[in-house]
Design an enzyme around this catalytic site. Structure first.
Site, PDB file in Angstrom:
ATOM      1  N   ASN A  71       0.833  -1.208   0.000  1.00 44.52           N
ATOM      2  CA  ASN A  71       0.000   0.000   0.000  1.00 44.52           C
ATOM      3  C   ASN A  71       0.860   1.247   0.000  1.00 44.52           C
ATOM      4  O   ASN A  71       1.984   1.258   0.493  1.00 44.52           O
ATOM      5  CB  ASN A  71      -0.972  -0.022   1.185  1.00 44.52           C
ATOM      6  CG  ASN A  71      -0.430   0.719   2.399  1.00 44.52           C
ATOM      7  OD1 ASN A  71      -0.565   1.936   2.526  1.00 44.52           O
ATOM      8  ND2 ASN A  71       0.232  -0.020   3.283  1.00 44.52           N
ATOM      9  N   GLY A  74      -0.437   6.521   2.215  1.00 40.54           N
ATOM     10  CA  GLY A  74       0.236   7.788   2.507  1.00 40.54           C
ATOM     11  C   GLY A  74      -0.378   8.582   3.643  1.00 40.54           C
ATOM     12  O   GLY A  74      -0.360   9.813   3.627  1.00 40.54           O
ATOM     13  N   LEU A  75      -0.928   7.895   4.633  1.00 43.44           N
ATOM     14  CA  LEU A  75      -1.397   8.552   5.867  1.00 43.44           C
ATOM     15  C   LEU A  75      -2.474   9.598   5.616  1.00 43.44           C
ATOM     16  O   LEU A  75      -2.510  10.660   6.237  1.00 43.44           O
ATOM     17  CB  LEU A  75      -0.196   9.145   6.631  1.00 43.44           C
ATOM     18  CG  LEU A  75       0.810   8.078   7.079  1.00 43.44           C
ATOM     19  CD1 LEU A  75       2.103   8.718   7.559  1.00 43.44           C
ATOM     20  CD2 LEU A  75       0.228   7.201   8.164  1.00 43.44           C
ATOM     21  N   CYS A 133       7.467   7.298   9.187  1.00 40.85           N
ATOM     22  CA  CYS A 133       6.950   8.119   8.097  1.00 40.85           C
ATOM     23  C   CYS A 133       8.059   9.075   7.647  1.00 40.85           C
ATOM     24  O   CYS A 133       8.994   9.340   8.408  1.00 40.85           O
ATOM     25  CB  CYS A 133       5.688   8.871   8.522  1.00 40.85           C
ATOM     26  SG  CYS A 133       5.848   9.789  10.039  1.00 40.85           S
ATOM     27  N   THR A 269      -3.557  -6.291   8.177  1.00 41.42           N
ATOM     28  CA  THR A 269      -4.026  -6.726   6.853  1.00 41.42           C
ATOM     29  C   THR A 269      -5.097  -7.816   6.933  1.00 41.42           C
ATOM     30  O   THR A 269      -6.006  -7.855   6.103  1.00 41.42           O
ATOM     31  CB  THR A 269      -2.805  -7.194   6.023  1.00 41.42           C
ATOM     32  OG1 THR A 269      -1.919  -6.078   5.913  1.00 41.42           O
ATOM     33  CG2 THR A 269      -3.187  -7.660   4.640  1.00 41.42           C
TER      34      THR A 269
HETATM   35  C1  LIG Z   1      -3.634   0.165   4.116  1.00 41.24           C
HETATM   36  C2  LIG Z   1      -2.702   0.309   5.291  1.00 41.24           C
HETATM   37  C3  LIG Z   1      -2.682   1.508   5.990  1.00 41.24           C
HETATM   38  C4  LIG Z   1      -1.823   1.668   7.082  1.00 41.24           C
HETATM   39  N1  LIG Z   1      -1.828   2.851   7.775  1.00 41.24           N
HETATM   40  C5  LIG Z   1      -1.025   2.993   8.861  1.00 41.24           C
HETATM   41  C6  LIG Z   1      -1.083   4.169   9.647  1.00 41.24           C
HETATM   42  O1  LIG Z   1      -1.884   5.075   9.423  1.00 41.24           O
HETATM   43  N2  LIG Z   1      -0.217   4.271  10.701  1.00 41.24           N
HETATM   44  C7  LIG Z   1       0.657   3.271  11.037  1.00 41.24           C
HETATM   45  O2  LIG Z   1       1.396   3.410  12.023  1.00 41.24           O
HETATM   46  N3  LIG Z   1       0.677   2.117  10.331  1.00 41.24           N
HETATM   47  C8  LIG Z   1      -0.129   1.971   9.269  1.00 41.24           C
HETATM   48  N4  LIG Z   1      -0.116   0.795   8.570  1.00 41.24           N
HETATM   49  C9  LIG Z   1       0.769  -0.306   9.015  1.00 41.24           C
HETATM   50  C10 LIG Z   1       0.015  -1.290   9.926  1.00 41.24           C
HETATM   51  O3  LIG Z   1      -0.459  -0.660  11.091  1.00 41.24           O
HETATM   52  C11 LIG Z   1       0.934  -2.467  10.308  1.00 41.24           C
HETATM   53  O4  LIG Z   1       2.042  -1.980  11.041  1.00 41.24           O
HETATM   54  C12 LIG Z   1       1.435  -3.235   9.106  1.00 41.24           C
HETATM   55  O5  LIG Z   1       0.459  -3.326   8.099  1.00 41.24           O
HETATM   56  C13 LIG Z   1       1.894  -4.649   9.482  1.00 41.24           C
HETATM   57  O6  LIG Z   1       0.833  -5.381  10.046  1.00 41.24           O
HETATM   58  P1  LIG Z   1      -0.084  -6.404   9.174  1.00 41.24           P
HETATM   59  O7  LIG Z   1       0.863  -7.280   8.412  1.00 41.24           O
HETATM   60  O8  LIG Z   1      -0.889  -7.144  10.196  1.00 41.24           O
HETATM   61  O9  LIG Z   1      -0.904  -5.564   8.269  1.00 41.24           O
HETATM   62  C14 LIG Z   1      -0.968   0.606   7.480  1.00 41.24           C
HETATM   63  C15 LIG Z   1      -1.018  -0.609   6.779  1.00 41.24           C
HETATM   64  C16 LIG Z   1      -1.871  -0.773   5.706  1.00 41.24           C
HETATM   65  C17 LIG Z   1      -1.904  -2.096   4.994  1.00 41.24           C
END
Ligand SMILES: Cc1cc2nc3c(=O)[nH]c(=O)nc-3n(C[C@H](O)[C@H](O)[C@H](O)COP(=O)(O)O)c2cc1C
Length: 307
Positions: A71, A74-75, A133, A269
């Site tokens: 993904n 971009g916050l 970030c 995810t």
């Molecule tokens: C679509 C998407 C958006 C994300 N947005 C953020 C976010 O706003 N802030 C953040 O700290 N991590 C964000 N992450 C990272 C997740 O919080 C997490 O650290 C990362 O996806 C690994 O965990 P997972 O494999 O269970 O998804 C995002 C991940 C995804 C897939």
């Protein structure tokens, strides 16, 4: 459900169980209410918020990547003030325990985010400071790739009334140094890991598949990276509370992170694929503990060390 004590604590923050949501993977949180009772999970981490609103990166922002996803959202977000007005009330009504997540492009942005979250209700029990970030004051890196920049950001939260957790990036060979600098600056604990740098190319058009070209890999593929990162930090800094995150889609994967040293585990995810994933994972943890004669989840925290 079997009688297992699932209560845990991330530093001073007590949780009814170790299952949390990962920032940015369940919208602003309240969206999940149609699938589950949000008061049933340990804590809900909301999408990272800045003191300003931001539309995020150009589309496409999500592509598949084997069993995971890439993904470049971009916050994107409404900004802290609008979130407090439009989204926080739904979480309060839902009875959720909430961890707010904040981000910024400069150290000053983080200082302004702190000011903007001074007046949160008791529903919000902690702050995750997303230092994974881009640091616009040093374009070559993320804050979390530099001990100095991580220290400077976390220092903005020193003395804050809520516990703070620094969310770190695995894209560095200096993870222990960066974690140590966050703790030196006053962080309560560490969240590991954010996504891993990745990219995909459309072989037909020969162009990158993501609008922003590069993105972050998440999901099952990154689970071993998360386990290794948690293990490394627990080994180096055993007193520091750790929240593990990365590729958790089953109770067993959550337990692996706990055995590596995490006191709680975030699910990201997996929730995209299955909105009720957190509830199922919690049931699987409970079942596994019962079958393996584990009476309390706290027995498992860091239990893989010294084996
Ligand atoms: C679509 C998407 C958006 C994300 N947005 C953020 C976010 O706003 N802030 C953040 O700290 N991590 C964000 N992450 C990272 C997740 O919080 C997490 O650290 C990362 O996806 C690994 O965990 P997972 O494999 O269970 O998804 C995002 C991940 C995804 C897939």
């Amino acid at each position: 459900m079997p009688k297992v004590d699932l209560t845990t604590a991330i530093g001073p923050v007590g949780l009814k169980n170790p299952v949390m949501s990962a920032a940015g993977t369940s919208g602003h949180g309240a969206e999940l209410r149609q699938y589950m009772d949000l008061s049933e999970i340990g804590c809900l981490v909301v999408k990272s918020l800045a003191h300003f609103s931001w539309n995020g990166n150009p589309a496409p922002r999500i592509v598949g990547a084997g069993p995971g996803m890439l993904n470049s959202v971009g916050l994107q977000g409404p900004g802290i003030a609008n979130w407090k007005r439009d989204y926080l009330p739904g979480l309060v009504t839902a009875g959720a325990k909430v961890m707010i997540s904040v981000w910024g492009r400069t150290v000053e942005d983080f200082a302004l985010a702190r000011v903007a979250i001074e007046d949160l209700p008791d529903t919000v029990v902690a702050v995750e400071v997303n230092v994974s970030c881009p640091n616009l004051e040093d374009r070559s890196t993320m804050f979390a790739h530099s001990s100095g920049a991580t220290y400077d950001v976390l220092k903005q939260f020193e003395g804050f009334r809520l516990p703070t957790f620094a969310k770190l990036s695995p894209n560095t060979h200096q993870l222990v140094e960066v974690a140590q600098s966050a703790i030196d600056a006053g962080a309560t604990g560490i969240t590991l890991v954010n996504t891993i740098f990745g990219m995909r190319i459309d072989t037909r058009t020969r162009k990158p598949l993501l609008g922003a070209i590069r993105g972050g890999l998440s999901g099952v593929s990154i689970h071993p990276v998360a386990v290794r990162s948690v293990f490394d930090i627990y080994e180096a800094l055993p007193q520091v509370p750790i929240i593990g995150v990365g590729g958790v889609s089953t109770g067993l994967e959550a337990i692996e992170l706990i055995l590596a040293g995490a006191s709680a585990v975030e699910v990201g995810t997996a929730t995209f694929v299955e909105p009720r994933a957190m509830t199922r994972i919690l049931e699987e943890i409970n079942q596994w503990c019962d079958e393996n004669e584990v009476s309390s989840i706290s027995e498992l925290i860091g239990a893989s060390h010294g084996q």
